[in-house]
Each structure stands twice: as structure tokens, then as C-alpha cells.
Design a protein around this motif. Structure first.
Motif, PDB file in Angstrom:
ATOM      1  N   GLY A 239       0.801  -1.226   0.000  1.00 51.63           N
ATOM      2  CA  GLY A 239       0.000   0.000   0.000  1.00 51.63           C
ATOM      3  C   GLY A 239       0.831   1.273   0.000  1.00 51.63           C
ATOM      4  N   ALA A 240       1.964   1.250  -0.687  1.00 55.76           N
ATOM      5  CA  ALA A 240       2.875   2.396  -0.630  1.00 55.76           C
ATOM      6  C   ALA A 240       2.502   3.515  -1.589  1.00 55.76           C
ATOM      7  N   CYS A 241       1.967   3.188  -2.751  1.00 54.23           N
ATOM      8  CA  CYS A 241       1.829   4.218  -3.785  1.00 54.23           C
ATOM      9  C   CYS A 241       0.476   4.914  -3.763  1.00 54.23           C
ATOM     10  N   ARG A 242      -0.532   4.330  -3.159  1.00 54.69           N
ATOM     11  CA  ARG A 242      -1.897   4.871  -3.077  1.00 54.69           C
ATOM     12  C   ARG A 242      -2.540   5.050  -4.452  1.00 54.69           C
ATOM     13  N   GLN A 243      -2.083   4.303  -5.429  1.00 56.86           N
ATOM     14  CA  GLN A 243      -2.584   4.483  -6.783  1.00 56.86           C
ATOM     15  C   GLN A 243      -3.842   3.661  -7.052  1.00 56.86           C
ATOM     16  N   CYS A 244      -4.075   2.609  -6.282  1.00 54.33           N
ATOM     17  CA  CYS A 244      -5.133   1.661  -6.638  1.00 54.33           C
ATOM     18  C   CYS A 244      -6.439   1.947  -5.885  1.00 54.33           C
ATOM     19  N   ALA A 245      -6.661   3.213  -5.514  1.00 55.68           N
ATOM     20  CA  ALA A 245      -7.847   3.560  -4.724  1.00 55.68           C
ATOM     21  C   ALA A 245      -9.142   3.180  -5.438  1.00 55.68           C
ATOM     22  N   VAL A 246     -10.059   2.563  -4.686  1.00 57.03           N
ATOM     23  CA  VAL A 246     -11.417   2.284  -5.172  1.00 57.03           C
ATOM     24  C   VAL A 246     -12.398   2.647  -4.061  1.00 57.03           C
ATOM     25  N   LYS A 247     -13.657   2.730  -4.432  1.00 56.86           N
ATOM     26  CA  LYS A 247     -14.703   2.974  -3.427  1.00 56.86           C
ATOM     27  C   LYS A 247     -15.226   1.639  -2.943  1.00 56.86           C
ATOM     28  N   GLN A 248     -15.337   1.472  -1.632  1.00 58.85           N
ATOM     29  CA  GLN A 248     -15.947   0.246  -1.114  1.00 58.85           C
ATOM     30  C   GLN A 248     -17.207   0.626  -0.336  1.00 58.85           C
ATOM     31  N   TYR A 249     -18.264  -0.173  -0.526  1.00 61.60           N
ATOM     32  CA  TYR A 249     -19.540   0.099   0.135  1.00 61.60           C
ATOM     33  C   TYR A 249     -19.835  -0.994   1.146  1.00 61.60           C
ATOM     34  N   ARG A 250     -20.385  -0.584   2.297  1.00 64.78           N
ATOM     35  CA  ARG A 250     -20.668  -1.537   3.372  1.00 64.78           C
ATOM     36  C   ARG A 250     -21.712  -2.568   2.928  1.00 64.78           C
ATOM     37  N   ASP A 251     -22.776  -2.066   2.294  1.00 63.97           N
ATOM     38  CA  ASP A 251     -23.845  -2.942   1.804  1.00 63.97           C
ATOM     39  C   ASP A 251     -24.595  -2.202   0.700  1.00 63.97           C
ATOM     40  N   ALA A 252     -25.656  -2.810   0.200  1.00 66.57           N
ATOM     41  CA  ALA A 252     -26.377  -2.220  -0.933  1.00 66.57           C
ATOM     42  C   ALA A 252     -26.978  -0.858  -0.593  1.00 66.57           C
ATOM     43  N   ASP A 253     -27.214  -0.624   0.711  1.00 62.14           N
ATOM     44  CA  ASP A 253     -27.825   0.656   1.106  1.00 62.14           C
ATOM     45  C   ASP A 253     -26.807   1.778   1.265  1.00 62.14           C
ATOM     46  N   ASP A 254     -25.553   1.403   1.417  1.00 66.83           N
ATOM     47  CA  ASP A 254     -24.506   2.404   1.608  1.00 66.83           C
ATOM     48  C   ASP A 254     -24.288   3.159   0.296  1.00 66.83           C
ATOM     49  N   LYS A 255     -24.643   4.450   0.301  1.00 61.53           N
ATOM     50  CA  LYS A 255     -24.503   5.214  -0.940  1.00 61.53           C
ATOM     51  C   LYS A 255     -23.189   6.012  -0.958  1.00 61.53           C
ATOM     52  N   ASP A 256     -22.601   6.234   0.230  1.00 65.49           N
ATOM     53  CA  ASP A 256     -21.404   7.076   0.298  1.00 65.49           C
ATOM     54  C   ASP A 256     -20.118   6.291   0.023  1.00 65.49           C
ATOM     55  N   GLY A 257     -19.993   5.163   0.694  1.00 66.52           N
ATOM     56  CA  GLY A 257     -18.789   4.357   0.507  1.00 66.52           C
ATOM     57  C   GLY A 257     -17.558   4.994   1.127  1.00 66.52           C
ATOM     58  N   THR A 258     -16.461   4.233   1.132  1.00 66.04           N
ATOM     59  CA  THR A 258     -15.192   4.720   1.670  1.00 66.04           C
ATOM     60  C   THR A 258     -14.114   4.437   0.640  1.00 66.04           C
ATOM     61  N   LEU A 259     -13.126   5.321   0.550  1.00 63.18           N
ATOM     62  CA  LEU A 259     -11.999   5.041  -0.340  1.00 63.18           C
ATOM     63  C   LEU A 259     -11.092   4.027   0.343  1.00 63.18           C
ATOM     64  N   VAL A 260     -10.762   2.969  -0.357  1.00 63.88           N
ATOM     65  CA  VAL A 260      -9.804   1.993   0.173  1.00 63.88           C
ATOM     66  C   VAL A 260      -8.772   1.698  -0.912  1.00 63.88           C
ATOM     67  N   MET A 261      -7.623   1.155  -0.475  1.00 67.38           N
ATOM     68  CA  MET A 261      -6.631   0.706  -1.441  1.00 67.38           C
ATOM     69  C   MET A 261      -7.005  -0.722  -1.836  1.00 67.38           C
TER      70      MET A 261
END
Ligand code: SF4
Ligand code: FES
Ligand code: FES
Lengths: 477, 171
Positions: free
Chosen positions: A43-65
Motif C-alpha cells: 500500500g505504498a503508492c496509493r494508486q489503486c484507490a477504489v470505493k468500497q460500500y458496506r452494503d447495498a444501502d450504503d450510498k457514500d462508501g469509503t476510499l480503500v486501497m
């Protein structure tokens, strides 16, 4: 198998892997730098960021590597998400702050991971117009060029160097002047240093000999080939231009070399272009050497028909050439070019390799071994790629420990931190100290006599019966 | 660039003093692993020698069994490990945000005038080395700086004059 949803589409994935690896395997475009299939994630370069959602209702999501997140069942992610895209673009922009934009004269041009990722991330316009950091480059020996200004601090180089057991390359300093080099100028000590050229996603480490008579990748004529440096048979891609061999790079083969070859294979080919190389059959008349055409050769050979002719072959020539010579002079007049003991040893090897009971493990299998004994062979010098595999075999203990507490094995830093100095057994029996001693659990240095006795004892122990020495022919006795 | 360099090391390890060794050994006892003592050993050597030379680096690397390139990674990571000789007194001058608001820029210019050195430089008489630091954690007394082990707060041109002459006469 697990199911994940990427941008609304369901895919089947392997939950033991991370989201980056699985996304790439699915053919999805997700830029990355520091993750490497052989070396895992940090996780050194931070280039592979995607949005991850907790469940189908989660509309905001979190950025994760993606490379640091398991592809666990039910995961919902988005690669296309605007915020994730934005982050990836900005990350590349910041990684490129001090990049010299010297692509036209950079040896990596045309096969540069950084070029590809920059384009993929959509970062097309540079905004930074301030002073850039410039580094002093190091002399790293005759094979590798160093151009630190092109660095994007992904840490792949030092991680590979560590993977290969090298001790003289490390990350220096910090933040905007982080530097990847030796403690001072000098020849890189690792016999696998050439892989830096391929591991570095930019043009920091490039092939110096190739640079001297450079051609872009697409100007090279290449063909799949097999290295002749030793008997391992690493797969390579030699590249030719205007009748000379210009470079050799690794060609992926999952059972043999994987992603890496040794420096002998990569750099040790110059004899191919040697001026005094024998390229055509010739005949020596007195002091005169006369080159023969194909037809001349045939008539010359016919001229010897019925006479006593001796053929001297060579282990350096192809099997085909040796065979042709042998058929011409007849078996009884043919000498293979190998001394008796060597010839006997290769006969024995051939016999054993045909014997189904004798399993000769692939490099992949060696890498997975729980324990390894090397009997009387200095592998770094005779089959370097296997030595590299042994360095990985000793890490199996670390992986085992990690698995026992549910740390995924691709979590490279965590696995190393957990294991510290714990290693799987590697026992070396050798006549002298070798380059693998640093990872060996035991190095026994003794005479060949003693070592072979130990070998017989081990064989006896494994088979459960005492193996008499006479049963095994030792060509060196 | 000299393309003929073949040797990987040109400097030679110096011999660590008994005192240095005793202090390093003490640290070794506190860690599960000798290799973890790198930074402490650098600090110990710097305390005794004023800075960490190539020869000291090689000595520590040998003593702790840490590859020299890794140890160099530690030494260069920390700005306060000095890999070049420094003056008898090191001025650590805060140029971070609070100090900047409180006018450290003109204090810096003043020191520059008075000593003839700017950040990263050492006076000819080897009395002072002038270095910037990001925040000394004393923002409410800004501008601040450290000389050696002492913190000096609410700096003014007058107080700086006084501080400098004080350290000059100390021996
Ligand atoms: S030198 Fe290359 S591999 Fe090493 S950190 Fe920089 S970009 Fe990555
Ligand atoms: S590839 Fe995921 S952070 Fe570098
Ligand atoms: S900003 Fe100067 S002490 Fe905090």
C-alpha cells in the motif's frame, strides 16, 4: 470462490487474494504501482484507490486501497466512482511532481508502466510549475543505469532487492527527497540486480548495456526463447536489431522462472555478437582457414567417405549439431567433448530424470517446499534461479504463521513483521560457504566424502532402509 | 561520474570507543533484536563524536550486523542525525506556522546577518550550525529556537544577540 460486485456487476473471485489482483485478473483497468504479483502488497503508492460500500444501502462508501483489501465474499466496490477516479488522478499528479518529463530520451519509453498508468488515470495536464527536486545519481556498475529523478517512490526496487537477498540497496532519506540507492557509488552486489530494470515501473533502473546501443521496444525483433546460461531453462525474450542481439528480458513462465531471471541470463550474452564467433563451417588447410558454403560442406564430407574420421562434439553446441556430427562419423568415432566423469554424471542425471520414481521439482514447487536440503551444490553459481526460489521457500514458515492468525499472505509487510527471523528449514551441505548461508538454518561445510555419507544417511532415513553406497553409483568416487 | 569505481566501500570502519560500546550494549539489552538498535547507536555515537562520519557508520553497521545501506536509510531518514560535521552549538530554528506568524522570518535574517550563515551552514569558526526545524512544540511562546539542549522563547533581535554571545563564551 467468493462473489463480489464491481460497478454493479457480479464477479466470481478468489477470496484469498486482494481486490487489486482480482480486478486485474478480471481484465478490469485499475492503475497500480507498488503491488507486484510475486511480492504482494504494501500500500505504498496509493494508486489503486477504489470505493468500497458496506452494503447495498450504503450510498457514500469509503476510499480503500484495492491492493490492501481482501476480495472477500459480498464485497461491493466501484472503480469508476468519481471520487476514486479523482483520487487516482491526483495521486499520479503528486507522484509526478518532480518527474523530469524526459520520456523522449528515457530507455523505458514505450514500455513504461508509469506512462501507461498516467494515461489510464486521466492525468493529462501538468499543473505544477515550481522547482523540482533533483537527485544525484549513483554509479551502480556496468549493467544498471541509475536515474533517480524519474522515481515515483513505489518501493518496488528495494522490496525486490530484499526478495532476492541483496543487502546493498535501500531507501534513504524521507518525504520529497526519498532516495533509492546504495550507501555510496558502487557495483550492485546482487546476482539478480538486473530484474530492477523490469521491476521498477519507471526509468530509474535501466539496462546500461542496452542503452549504449539503444532501440525502442518496437524496433526490436524478438522471439520466445530459453536461456542457455545454465540448466534451469528460464524463459527469455531476446531482442535483435540490425543483426545484433541487443538485450534479453524475462519471459513469464509460471512453473520455471516466473517474473525473474538472474544477471548471467540477462547480461551474459555478448559472445553472441562476438567478432570471432564461428558462424559458418570452415576447413583448415595448413594455416589457412577456409569458410565453406552448404554445398562445399557436403562435398567436403563426401570426400571423407570410407575414411577413418573422428568427430569431436561439444556440450556448448546444440544437440542437433552434435547429433549430425555423431551420425556422420559414427558412434564409435564420436567424442562428446565431455570428460569421462562429467559424461557419466550427465548419463546418470538423464537416467534419473527418466525414472518416474525420481521427482525433479519445478521452481514453483521448490518455492512451496516446507523444508529443503541442498546436497553438495552451490546453486547460486550453478543454477541461480533455483537459489532465488530457495530464498522464497524459507519464507513459508512466515506464511504459515500468518495464515494461523488470518493474515492474508499477500499482506507482505505484516507477514514479515509477524515472522521476524522465523524461517522454514533450509539445510546446505557444501564444500565451502555459499551465498545462501544467510538464510540457511544449517550450513554444513565438509569434504565431498563426508557430505555424500550424510546424503546416504538421509536417503536411508527417508526410505526407512539403509541404502548401501554400492547401490548408488557415484561418478566422482 | 567516474565509471571505473569497482570497490563497494572506500571508507573503513573506525574503532568504537569503550564508552560508546558500553552504551550501545546497554541498548541492545533493552531490545529483542540487535538490529533494532540502529537509531539508538547513531544517537550515542553522535553524542560522543558530534556527528556520524562514514567511518562511524561502518563501525555501527559491523557492530550491530545491520547492512550499511539500511543503516544509512535510518541515518538519512532522521534530520537530527548529522552525517556532516556540525558546529559546537547547533541552532534549531523553528520556521513552522506559529513562529512564522510571529515573525521568525526577520529573526532568521538577523541570525543570518549576525553569524554570516543561513540554514544548513556552519560558521567558519565552527561555533554554530544553523538548521530549521518544523515546530518545537512551544507555539504559544513563538518565535522559538533551540541552541544545544536549551529552548529559547519569545525571540527578539536583542535576545538573540544575548543568546549568541552567551554560547560563544561558553566552552
Ligand atoms: S526507483 Fe523505481 S522501483 Fe524504486 S521506488 Fe522509484 S519508481 Fe519505484
Ligand atoms: S498498488 Fe495499491 S497502494 Fe500501490
Ligand atoms: S510553530 Fe514554532 S514552535 Fe510550533
Amino acid at each position: 470462490m467468493a462473489k463480489i460486485i464491481v460497478d454493479g456487476i457480479e464477479y466470481e473471485v478468489n477470496p484469498e487474494n486482494n481486490l487489486l489482483q482480482e480486478s486485474l485478473s478480471l481484465g478490469l483497468d485499475l492503475p497500480y504501482f507498488c503491488w507486484h504479483p510475486c511480492m504482494g502488497s504494501v500500500g505504498a503508492c496509493r494508486q489503486c484507490a477504489v470505493k468500497q460500500y458496506r452494503d447495498a444501502d450504503d450510498k457514500d462508501g469509503t476510499l480503500v486501497m484495492a491492493c490492501m483489501t481482501s476480495a472477500s465474499d459480498g464485497a461491493i466496490i466501484s472503480i469508476e466512482d468519481e471520487e476514486a477516479r479523482g483520487m487516482r488522478e491526483k495521486v499520479i499528479e503528486s507522484l509526478m511532481i518532480s518527474h523530469p518529463h524526459d520520456c523522449p530520451v528515457c530507455e523505458e519509453g514505450g514500455e513504461c508502466h508509469l506512462q501507461d498508468m498516467t494515461l489510464m488515470s486521466g492525468h493529462n495536464y501538468r499543473r505544477y510549475d515550481k522547482k523540482k527536486v533533483t537527485h544525484r545519481n549513483q554509479y551502480l556498475g556496468p549493467f544498471i543505469n541509475h536515474e533517480m529523478n524519474r522515481c515515483i517512490t513505489c518501493y518496488r526496487c528495494v522490496r525486490f532487492y530484499d526478495y532476492a537477498g541483496g543487502k546493498d540497496l535501500a531507501a534513504q532519506a524521507s518525504h520529497h527527497h526519498t532516495y533509492f540507492g546504495r550507501h555510496q557509488d558502487g557495483v550492485l552486489e546482487s546476482e539478480f540486480s538486473g530484474n530492477l530494470v523490469e521491476v521498477c515501473p519507471t526509468g530509474v533502473f535501466t539496462d546500461k548495456a542496452f542503452s549504449a546501443q539503444y532501440a525502442r521496444k518496437w524496433d526490436l525483433q524478438t522471439a520466445p526463447s530459453v536461456c542457455v546460461g545454465c540448466s534451469v531453462g528460464c524463459n527469455i525474450t531476446p531482442g535483435e536489431r540490425y543483426g545484433t542481439l541487443r538485450r534479453i528480458v524475462n519471459r513469464y513462465n509460471s512453473e520455471i522462472n516466473g517474473y525473474f531471471i538472474c544477471d548471467r541470463g540477462r547480461f551474459g550474452f555478448d559472445y553472441v555478437n562476438g567478432e570471432d564467433r564461428v558462424e559458418a563451417p570452415s576447413i583448415k588447410k595448413g594455416l589457412q582457414v577456409e569458410v565453406l558454403s552448404g554445398q562445399d560442406l557436403e562435398s567436403a564430407i563426401k570426400g571423407y567417405a570410407g575414411q577413418e574420421v573422428i568427430g569431436i562434439g561439444s556440450p556448448r553446441a546444440t544437440n542437433e549439431a552434435n547429433y549430425a556430427l555423431c551420425s556422420f562419423v559414427g558412434k564409435e568415432n564420436f567424442y562428446s567433448g565431455m570428460a569421462d566423469n562429467e559424461s557419466e554424471a550427465s548419463r546418470l542425471i538423464l537416467e534419473l530424470s527418466r525414472d518416474k520414481a525420481f521427482h525433479s521439482p519445478s521452481i514453483k514447487e521448490i518455492e512451496r517446499a516446507d523444508a529443503v536440503i541442498v546436497l553438495g551444490e552451490d546453486l547460486t553459481n550453478t543454477a541461480a534461479r533455483i537459489a532465488l526460489a530457495l530464498r522464497q521457500s524459507v519464507r513459508n514458515k512466515a506464511k504459515e504463521l500468518a495464515e494461523s492468525i488470518n493474515i492474508p499472505v499477500w499482506q507482505d509487510a505484516a507477514v514479515k513483521e509477524l515472522a521476524q527471523h522465523e524461517r522454514s528449514p533450509l539445510i546446505l551441505l557444501s564444500n565451502y560457504a555459499t551465498r545462501l548461508d544467510d538464510v540457511a538454518s544449517d550450513s554444513i561445510i565438509d569434504s565431498s566424502e563426508v557430505l555424500s555419507q550424510i546424503g546416504y544417511a538421509i536417503a536411508g532415513e527417508i526410505s526407512g532402509s539403509r541404502v548401501s553406497c554400492a547401490l548408488m553409483k557415484n561418478p566422482y568416487r | 561520474m567516474n565509471n571505473n569505481i569497482i570497490a563497494t566501500t572506500s571508507a573503513r570502519a573506525r574503532i568504537l570507543t569503550d564508552e560508546e560500546i558500553a552504551e550501545i550494549d546497554h541498548e541492545i539489552d533493552l531490545y529483542p533484536d540487535k538490529q533494532a538498535v540502529g537509531l539508538e547507536a547513531l544517537k550515542i555515537v553522535q553524542k560522543h563524536q558530534g556527528w556520524v562520519s562514514d567511518e562511524s557508520m561502518l563501525a555501527i553497521s559491523k557492530y550491530l550486523g545491520i547492512p550499511i545501506s539500511d543503516l544509512e536509510g535510518v541515518a538519512t531518514f532522521f534530520n537530527l542525525v548529522y552525517r556532516q560535521p556540525v558546529g559546537r552549538n547547533v541552532i534549531l530554528f523553528c520556521n513552522s506556522v506559529s513562529c512564522w506568524i510571529m515573525g521568525c522570518k526577520s529573526m532568521r535574517a538577523h541570525i543570518n546577518d549576525k553569524l554570516g550563515v543561513d540554514f544548513g551552514e556552519t560558521t567558519d569558526d565552527k561555533e554554530f550550525t544553523f538548521l530549521p526545524v518544523p515546530c518545537l512544540g512551544d507555539c504559544d511562546k513563538a518565535p522559538v529556537m533551540m541552541v544545544g539542549d536549551d529552548l529559547h522563547r519569545n525571540l527578539s533581535k536583542e535576545s538573540i544577540n544575548k543568546i549568541i554571545s552567551e554560547y560563544k563564551t561558553r566552552s
